[in-house]
Scaffold this motif. Structure first.
Motif, PDB file in Angstrom:
ATOM      1  N   LEU A 132     -83.493  10.059 -99.235  1.00  0.00           N
ATOM      2  CA  LEU A 132     -82.993   9.308-100.387  1.00  0.00           C
ATOM      3  C   LEU A 132     -83.929   8.149-100.690  1.00  0.00           C
ATOM      4  O   LEU A 132     -84.062   7.220 -99.919  1.00  0.00           O
ATOM      5  CB  LEU A 132     -81.580   8.783-100.115  1.00  0.00           C
ATOM      6  N   GLY A 133     -84.560   8.214-101.863  1.00  0.00           N
ATOM      7  CA  GLY A 133     -85.437   7.122-102.252  1.00  0.00           C
ATOM      8  C   GLY A 133     -84.983   6.478-103.543  1.00  0.00           C
ATOM      9  O   GLY A 133     -85.660   5.625-104.087  1.00  0.00           O
ATOM     10  N   THR A 134     -83.837   6.875-104.047  1.00  0.00           N
ATOM     11  CA  THR A 134     -83.375   6.391-105.334  1.00  0.00           C
ATOM     12  C   THR A 134     -82.673   5.050-105.214  1.00  0.00           C
ATOM     13  O   THR A 134     -82.036   4.752-104.224  1.00  0.00           O
ATOM     14  CB  THR A 134     -82.410   7.411-105.964  1.00  0.00           C
ATOM     15  N   ALA A 135     -82.807   4.229-106.260  1.00  0.00           N
ATOM     16  CA  ALA A 135     -82.120   2.935-106.312  1.00  0.00           C
ATOM     17  C   ALA A 135     -80.798   3.062-107.053  1.00  0.00           C
ATOM     18  O   ALA A 135     -80.049   2.102-107.164  1.00  0.00           O
ATOM     19  CB  ALA A 135     -83.011   1.910-107.003  1.00  0.00           C
ATOM     20  N   THR A 136     -80.505   4.234-107.573  1.00  0.00           N
ATOM     21  CA  THR A 136     -79.256   4.470-108.291  1.00  0.00           C
ATOM     22  C   THR A 136     -78.080   4.404-107.323  1.00  0.00           C
ATOM     23  O   THR A 136     -78.155   4.948-106.227  1.00  0.00           O
ATOM     24  CB  THR A 136     -79.290   5.856-108.962  1.00  0.00           C
ATOM     25  N   PRO A 137     -76.956   3.751-107.704  1.00  0.00           N
ATOM     26  CA  PRO A 137     -75.791   3.703-106.820  1.00  0.00           C
ATOM     27  C   PRO A 137     -75.319   5.105-106.440  1.00  0.00           C
ATOM     28  O   PRO A 137     -75.156   5.966-107.300  1.00  0.00           O
ATOM     29  CB  PRO A 137     -74.738   2.987-107.677  1.00  0.00           C
ATOM     30  N   ILE A 138     -75.106   5.330-105.138  1.00  0.00           N
ATOM     31  CA  ILE A 138     -74.684   6.639-104.643  1.00  0.00           C
ATOM     32  C   ILE A 138     -73.425   6.487-103.798  1.00  0.00           C
ATOM     33  O   ILE A 138     -73.298   5.547-103.015  1.00  0.00           O
ATOM     34  CB  ILE A 138     -75.788   7.305-103.789  1.00  0.00           C
ATOM     35  N   VAL A 139     -72.501   7.411-103.976  1.00  0.00           N
ATOM     36  CA  VAL A 139     -71.316   7.493-103.123  1.00  0.00           C
ATOM     37  C   VAL A 139     -71.258   8.913-102.567  1.00  0.00           C
ATOM     38  O   VAL A 139     -71.399   9.881-103.320  1.00  0.00           O
ATOM     39  CB  VAL A 139     -70.027   7.181-103.914  1.00  0.00           C
ATOM     40  N   ALA A 140     -71.097   9.048-101.253  1.00  0.00           N
ATOM     41  CA  ALA A 140     -71.000  10.365-100.625  1.00  0.00           C
ATOM     42  C   ALA A 140     -69.543  10.807-100.601  1.00  0.00           C
ATOM     43  O   ALA A 140     -68.648   9.998-100.370  1.00  0.00           O
ATOM     44  CB  ALA A 140     -71.562  10.315 -99.210  1.00  0.00           C
ATOM     45  N   PHE A 141     -69.319  12.095-100.837  1.00  0.00           N
ATOM     46  CA  PHE A 141     -67.960  12.639-100.892  1.00  0.00           C
ATOM     47  C   PHE A 141     -67.800  13.694 -99.811  1.00  0.00           C
ATOM     48  O   PHE A 141     -68.485  14.715 -99.825  1.00  0.00           O
ATOM     49  CB  PHE A 141     -67.698  13.245-102.272  1.00  0.00           C
ATOM     50  N   GLU A 142     -66.897  13.447 -98.860  1.00  0.00           N
ATOM     51  CA  GLU A 142     -66.687  14.332 -97.712  1.00  0.00           C
ATOM     52  C   GLU A 142     -68.010  14.638 -97.009  1.00  0.00           C
ATOM     53  O   GLU A 142     -68.274  15.763 -96.577  1.00  0.00           O
ATOM     54  CB  GLU A 142     -66.001  15.634 -98.133  1.00  0.00           C
ATOM     55  N   ARG A 143     -68.827  13.582 -96.939  1.00  0.00           N
ATOM     56  CA  ARG A 143     -70.128  13.700 -96.278  1.00  0.00           C
ATOM     57  C   ARG A 143     -70.580  12.294 -95.919  1.00  0.00           C
ATOM     58  O   ARG A 143     -70.516  11.393 -96.753  1.00  0.00           O
ATOM     59  CB  ARG A 143     -71.136  14.349 -97.223  1.00  0.00           C
ATOM     60  N   ILE A 300     -68.433   3.772-107.678  1.00  0.00           N
ATOM     61  CA  ILE A 300     -69.680   3.781-108.453  1.00  0.00           C
ATOM     62  C   ILE A 300     -69.692   2.615-109.442  1.00  0.00           C
ATOM     63  O   ILE A 300     -70.675   1.865-109.541  1.00  0.00           O
ATOM     64  CB  ILE A 300     -69.847   5.110-109.214  1.00  0.00           C
ATOM     65  N   ILE A 301     -68.596   2.447-110.190  1.00  0.00           N
ATOM     66  CA  ILE A 301     -68.522   1.386-111.192  1.00  0.00           C
ATOM     67  C   ILE A 301     -68.640   0.016-110.532  1.00  0.00           C
ATOM     68  O   ILE A 301     -69.329  -0.883-111.037  1.00  0.00           O
ATOM     69  CB  ILE A 301     -67.198   1.470-111.985  1.00  0.00           C
ATOM     70  N   ARG A 302     -67.986  -0.148-109.389  1.00  0.00           N
ATOM     71  CA  ARG A 302     -68.051  -1.431-108.691  1.00  0.00           C
ATOM     72  C   ARG A 302     -69.451  -1.703-108.159  1.00  0.00           C
ATOM     73  O   ARG A 302     -69.924  -2.849-108.171  1.00  0.00           O
ATOM     74  CB  ARG A 302     -67.022  -1.442-107.556  1.00  0.00           C
ATOM     75  N   LYS A 303     -70.127  -0.655-107.702  1.00  0.00           N
ATOM     76  CA  LYS A 303     -71.505  -0.830-107.228  1.00  0.00           C
ATOM     77  C   LYS A 303     -72.431  -1.217-108.376  1.00  0.00           C
ATOM     78  O   LYS A 303     -73.350  -2.030-108.210  1.00  0.00           O
ATOM     79  CB  LYS A 303     -72.008   0.446-106.551  1.00  0.00           C
ATOM     80  N   ILE A 304     -72.185  -0.624-109.548  1.00  0.00           N
ATOM     81  CA  ILE A 304     -72.973  -0.989-110.725  1.00  0.00           C
ATOM     82  C   ILE A 304     -72.811  -2.481-111.013  1.00  0.00           C
ATOM     83  O   ILE A 304     -73.759  -3.168-111.400  1.00  0.00           O
ATOM     84  CB  ILE A 304     -72.535  -0.164-111.958  1.00  0.00           C
ATOM     85  N   GLY A 305     -71.592  -2.971-110.815  1.00  0.00           N
ATOM     86  CA  GLY A 305     -71.309  -4.388-111.052  1.00  0.00           C
ATOM     87  C   GLY A 305     -71.761  -5.293-109.929  1.00  0.00           C
ATOM     88  O   GLY A 305     -71.519  -6.504-109.974  1.00  0.00           O
ATOM     89  N   GLY A 306     -72.400  -4.730-108.904  1.00  0.00           N
ATOM     90  CA  GLY A 306     -72.947  -5.543-107.828  1.00  0.00           C
ATOM     91  C   GLY A 306     -71.979  -5.839-106.701  1.00  0.00           C
ATOM     92  O   GLY A 306     -72.282  -6.638-105.802  1.00  0.00           O
TER      93      GLY A 306
END
Length: 337
Positions: A132-143, A300-306
């Motif tokens: 994973l090299g992306t700066a985009t907010p990521i949430v893992a689901f059942e992983r 995801i939305i909360r991570k976008i908001g910091g």
């Protein structure tokens, strides 16, 4: 084809105001916002998403990486994720990796380069955390990927306990658990750990068998299941750690002359639609998919908001009783102490 100027003229506002409504920027009165929406609807105006993305930091879109859209569990997850994303004004971009690690990495890069607002990662293959090299907010689901990527999980261990107790309280004495591909190291592996420990707690020695990666990926278990049932004719209680496996086990038992639940009781996991479509219907451990998906999108939305998000959130599961367990009725003892 209507333009933004046409919408502005019909709504009685400036093109800048229409743009602010589309991009949700600045203060806009509710009366003005509704006038713009009504004009868009009457003119059948479709915003140019590509053009909009050029003026924004993202595309107002959430990427979803799935291992298999065909799997009943992940089809339900996809449906719920889309629903909760749309409630917040987000669209989704779906990537079906077919359990391929390279495709997963490619999709992550593609989603990042397309400036999605965030990614819900439901992939099954291992080792992706090191790529994973992306700066985009990521949430893992059942992983679980890493401490830096919040994970949304069901209580797989609790589910294994409930399934095993269900079989024990139904009078089963020779229990077997059927797990997925152990080498993948998935959170679902703890379902079999709970099975083994619960059997020992009640003085039983349950057997555990794991499918191969090929069987797990293709969801084709029947030859393997038939071999197990023929070699262990004494088995009278089976915990299949997903509903697809449980449904195929019902077919196998019928083919070799075993009646369910008279001869063999079966408990599945996930409580997908397939559990209600088999005959007999399958007693299954229910994952609260709706709530898990709601939380994943919200995270995801909360991570976008910091905001800081917990590294893992675990949702409780419950047992849904149907016809595949003999003479079993709901019992308060089934709840964890």
């Amino acid at each position: 084809m209507a333009t933004i100027k046409d919408v502005a003229k019909k709504a009685g506002v400036t093109p800048t105001t229409v743009s602010r409504v589309l991009n949700n920027r600045g203060y806009i009165s509710e009366k003005t916002r509704q006038a713009v929406y009504q004009a868009m609807e009457e003119l059948n105006y479709q915003p140019n998403e590509v053009a909009r993305s050029l003026s924004k930091s993202d595309t107002n879109c959430i990427g979803i990486v799935l291992p298999s859209i065909r799997h009943p569990f992940f089809s339900s997850v996809l449906s719920c994720l889309e629903y909760h994303a749309s409630l917040l004004g987000y669209k989704i971009m779906v990537c079906n990796s077919h359990e391929n690690r390279e495709k997963e990495r490619e999709y992550l890069g593609m989603l990042d380069s397309n400036r999605v607002s965030g990614i819900v990662f439901c992939a099954r293959s291992g080792g992706i955390d090191r790529k994973l090299g992306t700066a985009t907010p990521i949430v893992a689901f059942e992983r679980e990927i890493s401490e830096d990527v919040p994970a949304v999980l069901c209580d797989n261990y609790q589910g294994g306990v409930l399934a095993t107790r269900c079989l024990l309280f139904a009078g089963c004495r020779h229990l077997i658990a059927l797990g997925g591909a152990k080498e993948l190291g998935l959170p679902a592996d703890t379902r079999c750990v709970a099975f083994t420990q619960t059997c020992r707690e009640y003085g039983r020695e349950g057997l555990v068998f794991y499918a191969s990666e090929a069987q797990f990926y293709r969801q084709q278990y029947e030859p393997w299941l038939e071999q197990i049932m023929r070699e262990h004719k004494e088995a009278d209680g089976i915990f299949a750690t997903n509903d697809v496996m449980a449904a195929q086990l019902i077919r196998v038992c019928r083919r070799i002359g075993l009646k369910i639940p008279e001869d063999v009781s079966i408990v599945g996991f996930d409580d997908t639609s397939i559990a209600q479509l088999t005959c007999p219907s399958i007693t299954s451990v229910h994952q609260p998919i709706e709530q898990m998906c709601d939380y994943a999108i919200d995270a995801i939305i909360r991570k976008i908001g910091g905001e800081m998000i917990p590294s893992r959130i675990v949702f409780p599961v419950s047992l849904v009783e149907r016809e595949s367990v003999r003479g079993h009725r709901p019992s308060p003892q089934l709840q964890l102490l």
